[in-house]
Write an enzyme that holds these catalytic residues in place. Structure first.
Site, PDB file in Angstrom:
ATOM      1  N   ASP A 166       0.848  -1.193   0.000  1.00  0.00           N
ATOM      2  CA  ASP A 166       0.000   0.000   0.000  1.00  0.00           C
ATOM      3  C   ASP A 166       0.879   1.235   0.000  1.00  0.00           C
ATOM      4  O   ASP A 166       1.829   1.347   0.771  1.00  0.00           O
ATOM      5  CB  ASP A 166      -0.946   0.046   1.200  1.00  0.00           C
ATOM      6  CG  ASP A 166      -2.207   0.830   0.868  1.00  0.00           C
ATOM      7  OD1 ASP A 166      -3.295   0.233   0.838  1.00  0.00           O
ATOM      8  OD2 ASP A 166      -2.098   2.049   0.589  1.00  0.00           O
ATOM      9  N   SER A 181     -15.352  -3.264 -11.597  1.00  0.00           N
ATOM     10  CA  SER A 181     -16.384  -2.550 -10.853  1.00  0.00           C
ATOM     11  C   SER A 181     -17.653  -2.498 -11.696  1.00  0.00           C
ATOM     12  O   SER A 181     -17.592  -2.589 -12.930  1.00  0.00           O
ATOM     13  CB  SER A 181     -15.870  -1.142 -10.582  1.00  0.00           C
ATOM     14  OG  SER A 181     -16.942  -0.285 -10.368  1.00  0.00           O
ATOM     15  N   ALA A 237     -18.317  -1.473   1.882  1.00  0.00           N
ATOM     16  CA  ALA A 237     -18.098  -0.227   2.608  1.00  0.00           C
ATOM     17  C   ALA A 237     -16.602   0.028   2.702  1.00  0.00           C
ATOM     18  O   ALA A 237     -15.848  -0.835   3.148  1.00  0.00           O
ATOM     19  CB  ALA A 237     -18.687  -0.370   4.008  1.00  0.00           C
ATOM     20  N   TYR A 289     -12.621   5.902 -14.636  1.00  0.00           N
ATOM     21  CA  TYR A 289     -12.624   4.694 -13.806  1.00  0.00           C
ATOM     22  C   TYR A 289     -13.220   3.507 -14.571  1.00  0.00           C
ATOM     23  O   TYR A 289     -12.681   2.402 -14.566  1.00  0.00           O
ATOM     24  CB  TYR A 289     -13.436   5.029 -12.557  1.00  0.00           C
ATOM     25  CG  TYR A 289     -13.545   3.952 -11.518  1.00  0.00           C
ATOM     26  CD1 TYR A 289     -12.424   3.519 -10.811  1.00  0.00           C
ATOM     27  CD2 TYR A 289     -14.788   3.382 -11.208  1.00  0.00           C
ATOM     28  CE1 TYR A 289     -12.540   2.540  -9.829  1.00  0.00           C
ATOM     29  CE2 TYR A 289     -14.905   2.407 -10.233  1.00  0.00           C
ATOM     30  CZ  TYR A 289     -13.785   1.985  -9.546  1.00  0.00           C
ATOM     31  OH  TYR A 289     -13.899   1.019  -8.578  1.00  0.00           O
TER      32      TYR A 289
END
Ligand code: NAD
Length: 911
Positions: free
Chosen positions: A526, A641, A687, A654
């Site tokens: 990360d 997505s 979430a 995106y």
């Protein structure tokens, strides 16, 4: 800077409940009740100080380059050999270079600390750069004795060097005096011990403070500079009193391990130091001391590098991997304290030919086999001719170390007739990942633990002893991976190494925690930026997840590279290979958002989003795919997505990137098929900080990443045979998404090409998605255009029954590739039992140039071949040979297995 660069520990798995000693011998020595609490570690019958030193050193060398080691010092008062260098055995077992110094340190309990000081001083003089110091003891006592209760068996190793120092050496102070609290004469088996009160009052309580105070004065520190104080003393109360005398508060004092393993002699001060290092944070001061005919005290300052250390079992992990027994007689038998009849079979000659041992030292002690440079086949032992019958290359093998290669049980037996100190004798075939197998003895396990497919580790142990000539024979045995037996029926990731990008928070963090919990070693990547990727990155999100995993007993390392650059991608994969030696799983998860309606999109919103998602997936997948190809195994999960699959206002950047990723998967699934690399894509809903603003609060609360991760873990597992598919996952709901192609319509012909009007006229039919189909690749799609199926429905059925990717279809086509001449005189019936959704049973009967193939089960087949539908397709389309299928466990054979070799002779397996 010089100091400690790595550490490792080993406590034998067996522990003896101290109350068992009292229960057996309390009638004889009632005072034992006073010390009969907790448990002590005990060596298995095949362990001694050398095997424990090897185990602790392998732990210490996790993630380190063995080739840089230029010295091995072993410290012990229980060396198996009085004149044969024990450190030399350790060094050979670790397969270190022979151009190094090895030395044994012995004859005092403080000798572990003496070896450490000697190594540090040698590094200081710049004579050497990396010395491995290993201390181990298996102290013998007579039975029903206080010292039998107090002592334990164990080992600890430290790597001492001048680069990547995790604890800087600040100085030492030694006190040497002939204080004889105990001794062992050269001709004696056991220690002779003087009165305890005198040991405590004149020995521990005076000599340790003298050395510690001497050190503090010498290097100008006070107890305020000491965060952890480690010194041995098996008298529990006096251990605390010494600290008080030195002005150390109780929280600084490292536990003397009495309750959990007992005092491990020469190893104990090093073991306590390792325990201190395991809990240390950068900046901590650690003072450690070894006691015995004086005392050595050393002071270290922990550096930031401690955070970068590769995961290891360490003292904590070793302590947790335990099997407690209350069988005191077993303890006595294992230590040769009772004589039992071993039977005639035990009288077999045990002499070792030193000539053979010398010639084969790398194989026997170092567990080095061979890898063929022509075909890549790995084998143990290394031989002059490659074992692969399709290769047979001569003198083609290079050295190939097996000790750290993951393996699994292929077959095993538990034999009550064979001679064993710990019956039944358990042994079997272990299959190494990437090739190679061997018959191995199993140790540190009970029969009930063993199962075909159980992941095993290799361990250096005593193979046998030539008591007449005082020689110990060592070799490698297999031991179940801790916790693997319980995990076997679950999807698990033992011996698997996973990279998760963007794992510092959100979905990636949960994937990482769950994978680590299921046994994977994980790389937490990360960059630690803002949700839109702006700002300077931070190491803390990745490090926090690593800490979380390590705290709960898992293995993880952090990586802070940017997936958006090729160097970042290379480095992420390198981190996995450096720390864990391989990469099996990659989850491309890192992501950012820069939403704007299309007209407002510019280079600042468009490019970074494509760089992180699409180029990021390319940058990391490429080096990972390369490593997976060599291993012949890989699982990759891409992240798309709903915005990419279906579109979403304000997310042109995106959605472009996210559907680009699907394109990458579509082709990679084809390129990876031959190497058992399965690649799928997840479209999550969860979430996270990316969805906090866009999700209604009530949905946000319900959509925990834990409701997505099970699908991701399944797609990463060996059990997953799917490839090239997209799955939606969120709130516990899962379904598959796919690109479908409609039936379509042929319009026009060469003389009469189609016109826009004709399109308009036929638009309903062109647009019709009834019975729409998935295409496996571009070729099928193009063929559907060139040669449109006359009846779409019929062809869909035919695929399920007879297409090329289905066993049924391949069996139908088998008569076409039957080689009549090759089948002259052959008389055989094969039963194929194909498992999986596309599977079934088929009979292939061949009799003198004739073949009959039909579904069903034969009465008396000569040979039954069992395999999965997937592997059957690979075998019959030439992707895999039957030898590869058999040796990798993908094909199992029953009956006359030699007959199976006929298949490739009488059928042209390239259907
Ligand atoms: P998140 O922001 O919590 O996690 C993404 C992580 O990626 C962050 O920790 C971030 O620091 C890291 N990252 C960003 N750029 C990086 C870079 N260049 N290099 C390395 N790390 C980088 O978001 P999340 O919701 O957990 O998203 C995870 C993935 O799932 C993303 O690819 C996202 O597009 C995708 N996704 C999420 C949802 C959802 O509902 N949460 C929906 C669809 C797709």
């Amino acid at each position: 800077m010089i100091g400690i660069t790595s550490y490792g520990a080993y406590i034998p798995r067996l522990r003896l409940d101290r109350s068992a000693i009292y229960r057996s011998m309390g009638w004889f020595a009632p005072a034992l009740i006073a010390v009969a609490q907790g448990e002590r570690s005990m060596c298995n019958w095949d362990e001694d100080s050398v095997t424990m030193a090897v185990a602790a050193s392998r732990d210490c060398l996790s993630g380190k380059d063995k080739n840089t080691i230029d010295g091995v010092y072993m410290a012990s008062t229980t060396m198996p050999f009085a004149d044969r260098q024990n450190s030399g055995i350790v060094s050979t077992a670790l397969n270190l270079s022979e151009d190094i110094i090895t030395s044994d340190f012995t004859a005092s309990q403080k000798i572990g600390s003496t070896a450490l000081i000697t190594a540090l001083e040698s590094i200081k003089s710049q004579d050497r750069h990396n010395i491995l110091v290993s201390a181990a003891d298996k102290r013998e006592t007579k039975g029903a004795y206080f010292y039998e209760m107090w002592f334990g068996d164990g080992a600890a190793s430290l790597l001492v060097g001048d680069t990547d120092v995790i604890a800087e050496y600040k100085g030492s102070y030694s006190v040497s005096c002939d204080f004889v609290d105990h001794y062992r004469g050269s001709d004696n088996e056991y220690d002779y011990v003087w009165e305890e009160r005198w040991q405590r009052d004149e020995g521990y309580a005076k000599i340790i403070p003298k050395a510690v105070n001497g050190l503090m004065k010498k290097i100008g520190i006070t107890m305020d500079d000491v965060d952890k104080l480690a010194y041995p003393c098996y008298f529990k109360r006096d251990h605390g009193t010494i600290a008080k005398k030195l002005g150390a508060t109780p929280e600084k004092v490292v536990d003397n391990m009495h309750e959990v393993c007992g005092e491990t002699g020469a190893a104990h001060c090093i073991l306590m130091f390792v325990a201190a290092l395991e809990q240390a944070k950068p900046g901590d001061g650690i003072l450690m001391a070894g006691f015995g005919q004086g005392c050595n005290a050393l002071y270290f300052k922990v550096t930031e590098n401690i955070k970068k250390l590769a995961p290891r079992q360490g003292f904590k992990g070793s302590l947790e991997n335990k099997l407690t027994t209350d069988n005191y007689l077993r303890y006595l038998k294992f230590r040769g304290l009772i004589k039992t009849e071993m039977g005639i079979r035990a009288e077999a000659p045990t002499q070792t030919a030193m000539t053979t041992l010398w010639r084969n030292r790398k194989m026997i002690l170092g567990f080095v086999g061979g890898k063929c440079t022509s075909c890549g086949t790995a084998q143990f032992p290394k031989t002059g001719v490659c074992v692969n019958p399709e290769c047979g290359a001569v003198k083609s093998q290079t050295d190939y170390e097996f000790a750290d290669i993951p393996s699994k049980i292929k077959t095993f037996t538990s034999d009550l007739l064979a001679v064993s100190v710990d019956p039944p004798h358990k042994y079997g075939m272990v299959q190494f990942e990437g090739g190679g197998r061997m018959m191995a003895d199993f140790t540190d396990c009970i029969t009930e633990d063993l199962k075909v497919g159980l992941p095993m580790n290799m361990t250096f142990r005593i193979h046998g002893q030539d008591k007449n000539r005082g020689f110990v024979n060592y070799f490698w045995k297999a031991v179940p991976v801790p916790g693997a037996a319980e995990q076997m029926d679950k999807i698990n990731f033992h011996n698997k190494v996973a990279i998760i990008t963007g794992a510092g928070g959100g979905l990636g963090r949960v994937y990482a925690l769950e994978l680590a919990r299921a046994g994977a070693k994980v790389v937490i990547n990360d960059l630690g930026g803002a949700p839109d990727g702006s700002g300077k990155g931070s190491a803390s999100p990745a490090q926090t997840v690593v800490d979380e995993i390590i705290k709960s007993g898992g293995k993880a390392v952090a990586n802070y590279d940017n997936v958006a650059t090729p160097e970042g991608g290379e480095n992420i994969v390198k981190t996995a290979i450096d720390a864990f030696g391989r990469v099996d799983i990659l989850i491309n998860n890192a992501g950012i958002l820069r939403d704007k309606s299309f007209i407002k999109q510019d280079g600042k919103t468009w490019n970074p989003v494509l760089d992180v998602h699409l180029n990021g997936a390319f940058n990391v997948t490429r080096p990972a795919f390369k490593a997976m190809k060599v291993q012949g195994f890989g699982r990759i999960v891409m992240t798309t997505s709903a915005a990419g699959l279906y579109g979403n206002f304000g997310q042109t950047n995106y959605s472009t990137a996210k559907l680009g990723i699907v394109g990458l998967m579509n082709t990679l699934k084809i390129e990876g098929a031959k190497y058992n690399i399965k690649i799928n894509t997840i479209a999550p809903i969860a979430a996270s900080r990316l969805t906090r603003e866009v999700m209604p609060p009530e949905i946000f609360e319900k959509s925990k990443p834990e409701f997505v991760s099970p699908m991701v873990l399944y797609l990463c597992s060996e059990d997953c045979n799917e490839t090239g598919q997209i799955f939606n996952a969120g709130l516990g709901f899962f379904n598959r998404a796919a690109v479908l192609t409609g039936h379509g319509l042929q319009i026009g012909n060469p003389e009469n090409p189609p016109t826009p009007e004709m399109i308009h006229e036929n638009f309903d039919k062109i647009n019709d998605m009834t019975n729409a189909k998935e295409m496996t690749d571009a070729t099928s799609a193009v063929f559907a255009l060139i040669d449109p199926p006359s009846d779409w429905e019929e062809s869909a059925e035919e695929d399920a029954d007879g297409g090329d990717m289905y066993p049924a279809g391949l069996f139908k086509r088998m008569p076409d590739v039957f080689k009549k001449e090759a089948a002259a005189g052959v008389d055989v019936v094969f039963q194929f039992s194909i498992k999986g959704p596309k599977g079934g049973d088929w009979i292939v009967a061949v009799k003198d140039k004739e073949c009959d193939i039909k579904p069903g089960e034969a009465q008396n087949p000569n040979c039954t071949l069992t395999m999965s539908d997937d592997n059957f397709v690979k075998l019959f389309t030439g992707v895999m040979t039957s030898m590869q299928a058999f040796s990798s466990g993908k094909l199992s054979l029953d009956g006359d297995i030699m007959k199976s070799q006929l298949i490739e002779k009488i059928f042209d397996l390239n259907l």
